[in-house]
Structure formats: structure tokens, C-alpha cells
Design an enzyme around this catalytic site. Structure first.
Site, PDB file in Angstrom:
ATOM      1  N   TYR A  65       0.654  -1.280  -0.036  1.00  0.00           N
ATOM      2  CA  TYR A  65       0.207  -0.207  -0.349  1.00  0.00           C
ATOM      3  C   TYR A  65       1.265   0.769   0.306  1.00  0.00           C
ATOM      4  CZ  TYR A  65      -2.975   3.511   1.690  1.00  0.00           C
ATOM      5  OH  TYR A  65      -4.336   4.673   2.351  1.00  0.00           O
ATOM      6  N   GLN A  74     -17.109   5.295   0.373  1.00  0.00           N
ATOM      7  CA  GLN A  74     -16.336   5.604  -0.217  1.00  0.00           C
ATOM      8  C   GLN A  74     -16.255   4.663  -1.395  1.00  0.00           C
ATOM      9  OE1 GLN A  74     -12.216   4.640   1.615  1.00  0.00           O
ATOM     10  NE2 GLN A  74     -11.927   6.939   1.284  1.00  0.00           N
ATOM     11  N   LYS A  76     -14.216   2.274  -4.006  1.00  0.00           N
ATOM     12  CA  LYS A  76     -12.799   2.371  -4.458  1.00  0.00           C
ATOM     13  C   LYS A  76     -13.250   2.471  -6.005  1.00  0.00           C
ATOM     14  CE  LYS A  76     -10.475   1.745  -0.764  1.00  0.00           C
ATOM     15  NZ  LYS A  76     -10.129   2.700  -0.624  1.00  0.00           N
ATOM     16  N   ASP A  83     -12.663   6.998  -4.760  1.00  0.00           N
ATOM     17  CA  ASP A  83     -11.231   7.124  -4.287  1.00  0.00           C
ATOM     18  C   ASP A  83     -10.218   6.047  -5.127  1.00  0.00           C
ATOM     19  OD1 ASP A  83      -8.868   6.988  -2.379  1.00  0.00           O
ATOM     20  OD2 ASP A  83      -9.541   5.872  -0.863  1.00  0.00           O
ATOM     21  N   GLU A 132     -10.707  11.241  -4.400  1.00  0.00           N
ATOM     22  CA  GLU A 132      -9.798  10.990  -3.626  1.00  0.00           C
ATOM     23  C   GLU A 132      -8.514  10.304  -3.953  1.00  0.00           C
ATOM     24  OE1 GLU A 132      -8.715   9.433   0.704  1.00  0.00           O
ATOM     25  OE2 GLU A 132     -11.032   9.838   0.219  1.00  0.00           O
ATOM     26  N   LYS A 156      -4.388   9.891   8.009  1.00  0.00           N
ATOM     27  CA  LYS A 156      -3.587   8.966   8.659  1.00  0.00           C
ATOM     28  C   LYS A 156      -2.634   9.044   9.702  1.00  0.00           C
ATOM     29  CE  LYS A 156      -6.073   5.965   5.381  1.00  0.00           C
ATOM     30  NZ  LYS A 156      -7.193   6.871   4.731  1.00  0.00           N
TER      31      LYS A 156
END
Length: 369
Positions: free
Chosen positions: A56, A162, A164, A193, A218, A265
């Protein structure tokens, strides 16, 4: 008060149900790290860090434990209530590895709350709300599957979803965004996102094709420079997430007028202490933010809720937690759980969550005076 022992555990967090799919990776389980700091007067503080897999960002679970192992001996004998000094000691012991340091920082805030018989949110300036909104992330799936999840999650009380995108054809992404938009009820916000999974051209085309659909876009592209290139070329507000790796990155983005909001985050920028500063920076700039982390159990969730509870007014966009995707709690008496798409601030001192250490088995590492 001084730190007399630091214990570190590894714990697996299997994902319940379907794999969690994003543009650049598919996950079926996560590896989390728990930290317990014990003081000479018997107070225990807990922290946690759980990178979203090894691909990630430049963080991974084994790296977190290795970094904590490097740092921990330098903190023995220090006062955990002096969080600024603790952070300086960590930086002197090891350059970088903010994500690993976040777990120790979290544990120190937990100790401070217990020492003062106050919640972490109270130490951060006070909660402006006792119940905060969460949001649900819909993984990569077909338009029909995504729309079905959107209907279900709205019925459960979520008012921010959200979705993806990325890692597949542009037509599939456009179809998915359009289908989900059809089932959104009034009052539900949408974030699209890409998790860095689009190139610049595709990001511009997706925004243009969906210009009549209201959403925030995003982290569409891989790098900060690519996202900055989108400025003035999108029909939607641009939010940055993965490329904001520290406070300097946040300041740069605000100075460049690069984004209209941020998915923040806590582990990525270094923990509760630095998230507090990010909160103030975003408030001065008048830009909204989330208070999230990449993954984790009750400790990460509790920390996100405490932070989110202190963000004022319409600048708070919600806290995402991993609870809907995993099973079980560290503290069955005080679990951090979703109710009607919302999260209540834990009531106990510190984080309000205390894992049962006897259920964790033997620590992977221990350090003591």
C-alpha cells in the site's frame, strides 16, 4: 513516572467475507502490532499500528516491529506523559518509521489519560461531539454489486460512502460511479477513491464523464506531482491521502493549493501527537479532513474516534475503522463498535480500550529496565 517495560505483540486480523479489493492490491488478512507500555507506578498504556499490507505504502508489519525494537530500549526510564520529549527521543533513536512510532505515541497518550483520569479526547482539547460519523468503503466490484452494497450501508445508517476505483478499465469505473450515484439517498455523501490507481488522463476523463454526479475525488494518481497536475482540470473537489506522508507534505499541499480536503491517517504521519497538529493546520486553512488509519483493531479505532471527536464544525468528514471487515474485539467490555453508521467516544480514561494481555499469548518482544 517512568517507563519500566515495553511489550510488543503480533496479531493476525483476518478479513471477514469477500477480499478487500483496491486498485493496486487485494487483501484477505492483515498483520497488526500491539504495544503495551508499563510504568513504574503500574499504569499500562496500549498502542497499535497496522499497515495496509506491504504494497500500500512504504510501510509493512515486520518493519513496524523491527523499528519498535530499535526504539524501545531508548525509552526505558523516560516519562511517558511528556509526549513531545518521547517523540524527540524516538527521532534520535531512529530516523523515519513514523508509522512504528505512532503505536508508541498512542500508548503514551493512553497512559496520560489514565494518569489524569481523563479521556484522550479531553487531553486533546475536548470533544465537540460524543458521537461521530463513520463512513464505509466499497471495494472494487461490479456496478451492480457496488450499488447493492451502497443501498445496504445507507440502510445501516452510513451517510458517507467511499467507492474504490482504478486498476481496471476507465469505462468500468465510470459505470460503477454512475450506478452507485443512482441509489444514493439525499444526505449521503460520496467519495470516489482511486488509491493512486489512475493516471492523469484517466482521472481527468472520469471526472468529466461524471461531472453531473456530486462527489469528492480522493487520491486519483500515484504521485503528488501528478495530482497537482490535475488542479484546474477536474470537475470535482480533489482530496489527497496517500501522498501526505508527514506534516511537511500537508503544509506543502496547502501552500500549493493542491487539494480541497485530506484523508488523514494517524500512523502515516506519526501518531496522535502529530494528528493534533494536522487538525490545527487544517482548521487554519479551512479544509476538511478525516481521522483514520490504514487498518487495525479496537486500539486504532478508539484513537481515530478520540481524534475525530475534537475536530470542529464542518471540517470533519468522518472516521473510517476496520471493524465492519474483521471479527472480534480486544476488549469485549468496551468494544469500539458501529451503531447506525456512527461511533461513540469511549467512556473510560485514556483510550477507553484495554486489551486482555492474557489472550494475546507471549509477547514477540519485551524490553525492561
Amino acid at each position: 513516572m517512568k517507563i519500566c517495560q515495553i511489550d510488543v505483540w503480533q496479531k493476525d486480523l483476518p478479513i471477514q467475507g469477500p477480499a478487500y479489493k483496491m486498485a493496486l492490491q487485494t487483501l484477505t488478512a492483515l498483520d497488526t502490532t500491539l504495544v503495551r507500555i508499563t510504568t513504574d507506578n503500574g499504569i499500562e498504556g496500549w498502542g497499535e499500528v497496522c499497515p495496509l499490507g506491504p504494497a500500500y505504502q512504504p510501510q509493512h508489519a515486520a518493519g513496524a516491529r523491527a523499528a519498535i525494537g530499535e526504539i524501545a530500549p531508548h525509552l526505558l526510564g523516560e516519562n511517558p506523559q511528556y509526549t513531545e520529549q518521547i517523540n524527540q527521543r524516538m527521532h534520535q533513536a531512529l530516523c523515519g518509521s513514523l508509522y512504528a512510532k505512532s503505536a508508541i505515541d498512542m500508548a503514551c497518550w493512553d497512559i496520560s489519560g489514565k494518569a489524569y483520569n481523563s479521556r484522550v479526547c479531553d487531553l486533546l482539547g475536548g470533544a465537540v461531539r460524543e458521537v461521530i460519523p463513520s463512513y464505509y468503503a466499497i471495494g472494487l466490484s461490479s456496478p451492480e454489486e457496488a450499488a447493492s452494497v451502497a443501498v445496504k450501508k445507507q440502510a445501516e445508517g452510513f451517510r458517507r460512502l467511499q467507492l474504490k476505483v482504478g486498476g481496471r478499465t476507465l469505462d468500468e469505473d465510470i459505470a460503477c460511479v454512475s450506478k452507485v450515484a443512482e441509489v444514493l439517498t439525499p444526505g449521503t455523501e460520496l467519495a470516489v477513491d482511486a488509491n493512486r490507481g489512475l493516471n492523469v488522463n484517466d482521472a481527468i476523463q472520469l471526472s468529466a464523464a461524471c461531472r453531473d454526479i456530486r462527489f469528492v475525488f480522493e487520491q486519483p494518481c500515484q504521485t503528488y506531482e501528478q495530482c497537482l497536475h490535475l488542479r484546474g482540470n477536474l470537475h470535482h473537489p480533489l482530496w489527497l491521502d496517500e501522498v501526505i506522508e508527514d506534516l511537511n507534505g500537508l503544509l506543502r499541499a496547502i501552500g500549493d493549493n493542491a487539494a480541497q480536503g485530506f484523508g488523514m491517517k494517524q500512523s502515516r504521519i506519526g501518531g496522535i501527537s502529530l494528528m493534533r497538529t494536522a487538525r490545527e493546520i487544517c482548521a487554519v486553512a479551512g479544509l476538511p479532513m478525516t481521522c483514520d488509519d490504514s487498518w487495525g483493531g479496537d486500539l486504532v479505532a478508539a484513537s481515530c474516534v478520540h481524534l475525530g471527536a475534537t475536530v470542529t464544525g464542518n471540517l470533519f468528514a468522518g472516521s473510517w475503522i476496520a471493524a465492519p471487515y474483521i471479527d472480534g474485539h480486544y476488549d469485549n467490555q468496551n468494544p469500539v463498535a458501529l451503531h447506525n453508521g456512527q461511533l461513540r467516544v469511549p467512556e473510560g480514561a485514556g483510550l477507553g480500550v484495554t486489551p486482555d494481555g492474557t489472550r494475546l499469548g507471549s509477547p514477540a518482544m519485551s524490553f525492561s529496565l
